[in-house]
Design an enzyme around this catalytic site. Structure first.
Site, PDB file in Angstrom:
ATOM      1  N   GLN A 105       0.864  -1.190   0.000  1.00 18.84           N
ATOM      2  CA  GLN A 105       0.000   0.000   0.000  1.00 18.84           C
ATOM      3  C   GLN A 105       0.899   1.238   0.000  1.00 18.84           C
ATOM      4  OE1 GLN A 105      -3.516   0.044   2.525  1.00 18.84           O
ATOM      5  NE2 GLN A 105      -3.173  -2.101   3.061  1.00 18.84           N
ATOM      6  N   LYS A 199       1.027  -9.978 -16.207  1.00 16.27           N
ATOM      7  CA  LYS A 199      -0.023 -10.164 -15.184  1.00 16.27           C
ATOM      8  C   LYS A 199      -0.936  -8.947 -15.155  1.00 16.27           C
ATOM      9  CE  LYS A 199       0.538  -9.708 -10.433  1.00 16.27           C
ATOM     10  NZ  LYS A 199       1.084 -10.115  -9.121  1.00 16.27           N
ATOM     11  N   ARG A 201      -3.970  -7.646 -12.615  1.00 14.64           N
ATOM     12  CA  ARG A 201      -4.725  -7.961 -11.388  1.00 14.64           C
ATOM     13  C   ARG A 201      -6.194  -7.622 -11.594  1.00 14.64           C
ATOM     14  NH1 ARG A 201      -4.197  -9.903  -6.673  1.00 14.64           N
ATOM     15  NH2 ARG A 201      -1.933 -10.126  -6.675  1.00 14.64           N
TER      16      ARG A 201
HETATM   17  C1  R5P Z   1       2.682  -8.098  -6.281  1.00 15.11           C
HETATM   18  O1  R5P Z   1       3.039  -7.224  -7.010  1.00 15.11           O
HETATM   19  C2  R5P Z   1       3.615  -9.041  -5.594  1.00 15.11           C
HETATM   20  O2  R5P Z   1       4.861  -9.042  -6.172  1.00 15.11           O
HETATM   21  C3  R5P Z   1       3.045 -10.443  -5.587  1.00 15.11           C
HETATM   22  O3  R5P Z   1       2.946 -10.903  -6.919  1.00 15.11           O
HETATM   23  C4  R5P Z   1       1.694 -10.463  -4.955  1.00 15.11           C
HETATM   24  O4  R5P Z   1       1.713  -9.754  -3.773  1.00 15.11           O
HETATM   25  C5  R5P Z   1       1.247 -11.867  -4.694  1.00 15.11           C
HETATM   26  O5  R5P Z   1      -0.025 -11.830  -4.129  1.00 15.11           O
HETATM   27  P1  R5P Z   1      -0.999 -13.036  -4.316  1.00 15.11           P
HETATM   28  O6  R5P Z   1      -0.316 -14.277  -3.824  1.00 15.11           O
HETATM   29  O7  R5P Z   1      -2.204 -12.682  -3.466  1.00 15.11           O
HETATM   30  O8  R5P Z   1      -1.349 -13.110  -5.762  1.00 15.11           O
END
Ligand code: R5P
Length: 297
Positions: A105, A199, A201
């Site tokens: 954050q 990726k 999100r």
């Molecule tokens: C995000 O940018 C981080 O590098 C990780 O990819 C992320 O925090 C992984 O989170 P989750 O396991 O919930 O996908």
């Protein structure tokens, strides 16, 4: 002398051995309203430079306060230990936060949100001479600190924890931001090549992953990231790579947050092994960052 939160007892012992400095025995209880009280354990055998009399607690030493802020309770406990060191008049207070929570954050992602990382780093740095952390998700959050800061990488330390048979393993970052981590781990292993996926999100637990044009069929793959939290990123990446024909997938991370259900999710996606460090105590924390931190101190 080390003061460790209850979340990092194994790492504190490893660090104690590496530095030849004792860990202060502590005890915990809660008041009726839920507040946590942490104190030097009754009848504890105190290290030579720590004394406690009926009316005084004194630390004639540097104090290394260590704790990953994996949740709100751990953050509060760490602040309490900093204050215990302050109360004892420690010569120097060094705060080690192996996993710095809230670092994702680092900005207000939408108007109306706080910059939570700023609030956390400010609180952790205001009563310490130095703040040391390992692979913070965003290094820039350390600029919020009011003390000297050091960020170390423990990605290299993951290399001996991997089970690699291929001569040319493929180290894959699940997104562009993790590509440097994949390169670092590949170099530490001493063989192989690197690639990254795209990726996007979708929400807190879901991502979309697009594989690259690299031919991965039959390859032994190591997915590399800083954090595994819900496992959404690694499990989606593993499924995509399995569909593209890889022969095996290991998942390596520095911080195995492993939120509820994450490990099962990773295994269900066909990940053979999950390797993490002891910045967070978990069933996959097979690699220690103690040497990395000890070298820094
Ligand atoms: C995000 O940018 C981080 O590098 C990780 O990819 C992320 O925090 C992984 O989170 P989750 O396991 O919930 O996908």
């Amino acid at each position: 002398m080390l003061l460790s939160t209850s979340t990092n007892q194994h790492l504190a012992q490893a660090l104690s051995r590496a530095l030849d400095e004792p860990v202060l025995p502590l005890s915990y209880r809660r008041f009726a309203d839920g507040e946590l009280i942490v104190e030097v354990a009754d009848n504890a055998e105190l290290p030579g430079r720590v004394t406690r009399t009926a009316d005084r607690f004194s630390v004639d030493d540097r104090a290394i306060v260590i704790g990953s802020t994996i949740n709100d309770r751990a953050h509060i406990e760490l602040l309490q230990l900093q204050d215990l060191a302050l109360e004892g008049g420690a010569d120097e207070i060094i705060t080690v936060v192996p996993y710095l929570g809230y670092a994702r954050q680092d900005v207000a992602h939408t108007p109306g949100q706080p910059v939570s990382a700023r609030a956390m780093v400010r609180s952790l740095s205001s009563h310490t001479d130095r703040l040391v952390t390992v692979n913070p998700h965003e290094r820039s959050v350390l600029e919020f600190a009011s003390a000297e800061t050091t960020a170390r990488s423990a990605v290299e330390a993951l290399a001996p924890g991997l089970d690699i048979e291929a001569e040319d393993p493929l180290f894959v970052a699940p997104d562009t931001a993790a590509r440097d981590l994949a390169r670092t781990l590949c170099e530490a292993v001493g063989s192989g090549s690197i690639d990254h996926l795209e990726k996007e999100r979708i929400d807190d637990t879901t991502v979309d992953i697009t594989v690259s044009e690299t031919d991965v069929s039959g390859r032994e793959v190591v997915l590399v990231d800083d954090v595994i939290s819900t496992g959404g990123t690694m499990s989606t990446a593993a499924r995509a790579l399995r569909s593209a024909g890889v022969s095996s997938v290991q998942a390596a991370c520095v911080h195995p947050v492993l939120a509820a259900g994450a490990y099962t999710r990773l295994k269900a996606a066909g990940i053979d092994e999950v390797v993490g460090t002891d910045t967070i105590e978990s069933p996959v924390s097979s690699v220690s960052v103690a040497a990395t931190i000890a070298a820094t101190l």
